[in-house]
Design an enzyme around this catalytic site. Structure first.
Site, PDB file in Angstrom:
ATOM      1  CD  GLU A 253      38.727  24.916  39.404  1.00 47.26           C
ATOM      2  OE1 GLU A 253      38.916  24.069  38.498  1.00 47.26           O
ATOM      3  OE2 GLU A 253      37.877  25.829  39.311  1.00 47.26           O
TER       4      GLU A 253
ATOM      5  CD  GLU B 216      29.646  32.072  37.478  1.00 49.11           C
ATOM      6  OE1 GLU B 216      30.702  32.609  37.090  1.00 49.11           O
ATOM      7  OE2 GLU B 216      29.587  30.891  37.848  1.00 49.11           O
TER       8      GLU B 216
ATOM      9  CB  THR C 204      37.300  32.787  43.077  1.00 49.56           C
ATOM     10  OG1 THR C 204      37.326  31.363  42.994  1.00 49.56           O
ATOM     11  CG2 THR C 204      36.009  33.326  42.481  1.00 49.56           C
TER      12      THR C 204
ATOM     13  CG  ASP D 126      34.344  26.331  45.167  1.00 50.15           C
ATOM     14  OD1 ASP D 126      33.455  27.108  45.499  1.00 50.15           O
ATOM     15  OD2 ASP D 126      34.501  25.921  43.999  1.00 50.15           O
TER      16      ASP D 126
HETATM   17  C1  DMJ Z   1      35.690  29.744  37.965  1.00 50.92           C
HETATM   18  O1  DMJ Z   1      34.654  30.477  37.411  1.00 50.92           O
HETATM   19  C2  DMJ Z   1      35.978  30.196  39.345  1.00 50.92           C
HETATM   20  O2  DMJ Z   1      37.216  29.704  39.709  1.00 50.92           O
HETATM   21  C3  DMJ Z   1      34.970  29.752  40.344  1.00 50.92           C
HETATM   22  O3  DMJ Z   1      35.330  30.039  41.675  1.00 50.92           O
HETATM   23  C4  DMJ Z   1      34.683  28.287  40.243  1.00 50.92           C
HETATM   24  N1  DMJ Z   1      35.336  27.678  39.181  1.00 50.92           N
HETATM   25  C5  DMJ Z   1      35.325  28.273  37.898  1.00 50.92           C
HETATM   26  C6  DMJ Z   1      36.263  27.547  36.974  1.00 50.92           C
HETATM   27  O4  DMJ Z   1      36.310  26.199  37.174  1.00 50.92           O
END
Ligand code: DMJ
Length: 641
Positions: free
Chosen positions: A530, A262, A616, A396
């Protein structure tokens, strides 16, 4: 109470009958056998296995930079300063529905592993990591080949980052929609600023801030996550407030336990993007300082980092307590590559790239069941711990970072490309399913058994398969584009089949229904991006107007069900019109959901995909054009905006 002597039984403990002695001995030997056997069934009890099994059976898979020596660096550090359990309702999301147990202290494990060497001074010199920030000069706009030159970087972009007119679309209706998204961002931001300034997220119902424990002692997650969104939307007053907060209040000297993943995707990613977009040295020096604090997490026997790290001087790291047998999680250690390569780029210190390349090497070397990558890996032995495979939570963004690493390397990282297409082939062969109603979805795989469930998180894969379609085998291009469109369509169905027109956390394809949540616990929506992310990529790749329409449906649903008086909130049940709000405005709503919506209604020249990949958390990072960056002639060339 008086115990009377029973006839025929000796009162003395030692005076047992022969048959009783025999039974007692039998029981004792059974117990010993059981305990001994249990040692071998305890998952990953490496030390014990080392004692009882031959050396080769327990060899950790190592490929280089992670070593036992590195692991021993922990031995000098203070003991586990207490447990860290990600708070329930914490943003992330990959972790969201999993049960929380206290983390496993690796101090204890490593100490046992080292066989009592804890007294020795085994601390590695910190020179390698210390030099990380020392190598980056405070101002490097000049052309010194040893330092990163911002001008040179800009000269290597193919297009201006913000486009001709900040991506303003010529079509008035689209522009109106874009303005609406900008208004939503301003509303979300203003309320955060008013009620939760400096905290990590806004609680819009109770009008206060949320800190949580995903980021250790770090604060201001919503600020860092918003910097680039505010900037690209031209919300300059708000952006300047955010920048000033970074300057005066972002304190990286925190001593708390944070999620490496995170902190990396939000803080490192957010600061990197802010730097690349603005050229402000402030962001660069902050990100260098933070990057260095993450390095001790890699000090494991294999170099696979653990999930939780103390950001203080101890640098202690742990695995999540709920992750089986002290394992690390694929989507966590597999989602560092983009940011770490950029940390090396900016600092001119290869250590960050080495750390993530080591992860890559291990993963490419290790045996994969049916070519699939399970979600849990032991950072000690380098072996898979469980055979659960998912394109949603826990897996993912590992896949996402493979294709994006390839794209970000200006298509030079052939290893990432090979691994991505190999993984996609295995996913197609084992996980991709078609429902009786004709919907394509990604099931989850549990040691060969399919769970016909798709998480909201897995809906990013439509966009991912789309952006990778051009670079696989040429004859597969159309196939990948079709697959990307089908997955995106299924995710859209998960939205349209709900009363609120927002999608649930997970939807199923068994028990009679299709693309709907059957369990109460899967019905929530926490402002996740997403599905909209895939609309944005599919729009850019196809210009099919339906993606903009689908995005607009989401805007209307967000306005109707998630907008409250003082911000935006997640909802507990997408299938009911009487909203029960979860009182949380997630930082990824500002960073991802609103940014992807804004890009969806902008021209393609706002952060063009020819120059940028999104991490991401939707923080744009530039493609690294090594040949251009090394070319003297580009030294002073800048792209006019
Ligand atoms: C985000 O913090 C990022 O996209 C992470 O990869 C997983 N999903 C959350 C949001 O849903």
């Amino acid at each position: 109470m008086v115990f009377r002597k029973l006839p025929g039984v000796s009162a003395s403990g030692m005076g047992l009958r022969l048959s009783q002695k025999f039974v007692f001995l039998l029981f004792l030997s059974g117990l010993v056998t059981l305990c001994f056997g249990a040692l071998f069934f305890l998952p990953d009890s490496v030390r014990l296995k080392r004692i009882f099994l031959s050396k080769t059976e327990t060899q950790p898979v190592t490929v280089g930079s992670g070593s036992e020596n590195d692991a021993r660096e922990h031995l000098k550090r203070p003991k586990n300063q207490g447990g860290m359990t990600p708070a329930k309702g914490e943003t992330s999301t990959k972790l969201k529905s999993l049960s929380r147990k206290p983390p496993v202290s690796h101090e204890a494990t490593e100490e046992r592993l080292a066989g009592g060497k804890a007294q020795e001074d085994l601390t590695l010199p910190r020179s390698k990591t210390e030099s990380a920030s020392a190598k980056a000069t405070s101002s490097d706009h000049g052309a010194n080949s040893d330092t990163f030159s911002y001008n040179k970087f800009k000269g290597c972009l193919l297009k201006p980052p913000l486009g001709r007119d900040n991506g303003k679309p010529s079509d008035p209706k689209t522009n109106e929609r874009r303005e609406k998204v900008k208004e939503m961002m301003k509303f979300a931001w203003d309320n955060y600023k008013r009620y939760a300034w400096g905290k990590n997220e806004l609680r819009p119902l109770t009008r206060n801030g949320h800190i949580g424990n995903m980021f250790g002692g770090l604060r201001g997650a919503s600020i860092i996550d918003s910097l680039d969104t505010l900037y690209i939307m031209g919300l300059m007053e708000e952006y300047n407030d955010a920048k000033e907060w970074v300057q005066t209040s972002l304190d990286l000297n925190s001593n708390g336990e944070a999620s490496l993943f995170e902190v990396n995707i939000r803080y490192v990613g957010g600061l990197l993007s802010a730097y690349y977009l603005t050229g402000e040295e402030l962001y660069k020096s902050k990100v260098m300082e933070l990057g260095e604090k993450l390095l001790p997490a890699f000090n494991t026997p294999t170099g696979i980092p653990r999930g939780v790290i103390n950001l203080g001087s101890s640098g202690t790291s742990w695995s999540w307590g709920w992750a089986s047998a002290g394992s690390s999680i694929l989507a966590e250690f597999g989602t560092l590559h983009l940011e770490f390569v950029h940390l090396s780029e900016l600092s001119r210190n290869p250590i960050y790239t080495e750390k993530v390349m080591n992860i890559r090497k291990l993963l490419s070397k290790i045996e994969k069941p049916h070519g699939l990558y399970p979600n849990f890996l032991s950072p000690v032995s380098g072996n898979w711990v469980q055979h659960h495979v998912s394109i949603g939570g826990l897996g993912d963004s590992f896949y996402e970072y493979l294709i994006k690493s390839y794209l970000m390397s200006d298509k030079t990282d052939g290893n990432a490309k090979t691994m991505y297409y190999g993984a996609l082939e295995a996913i197609e062969a084992n996980l991709v399913q078609k429902s009786p109603g004709g919907l394509t979805y990604m099931a989850e795989w549990r040691g060969g058994i399919l769970d016909h469930k798709m998480g909201h998180l897995a809906c990013f894969s439509g966009g991912m398969i789309g952006i990778g379609a051009d670079d696989g085998a040429p004859e597969k291009r159309q196939h990948y584009m079709d697959l990307a469109a089908e997955i995106t369509h299924t995710c859209h169905e998960s939205y349209t089949r709900s009363a609120t027109k927002l999608g649930p956390e997970a939807f199923r394809f068994d028990g009679g229904g299709e693309a709907t949540a059957t369990r109460l616990s899967d019905r929530y929506y926490i402002l996740r991006p997403e599905v909209i992310e895939s609309y944005m990529y599919m729009w850019r790749l196809t210009h099919d107007p339906k993606y903009r329409e689908w995005g607009w449906e989401a805007v209307e649903a967000l306005e109707q069900h998630c907008r409250v008086e003082s911000g935006f909130s997640g909802i507990r049940d997408v299938y009911t019109m009487t909203a029960s709000h979860d009182n949380m405005q997630q930082s990824f709503f500002l960073s991802e959901t609103l940014k992807y919506l804004y890009l969806l209604f902008s021209d393609d020249d706002l952060l063009p995909l020819e120059d940028w990949v999104f991490n991401t958390e939707a923080h744009p990072l530039p493609i690294i054009r090594k040949s251009c960056l090394q070319d003297e002639a580009t030294q002073d060339k800048t792209v006019s905006e």
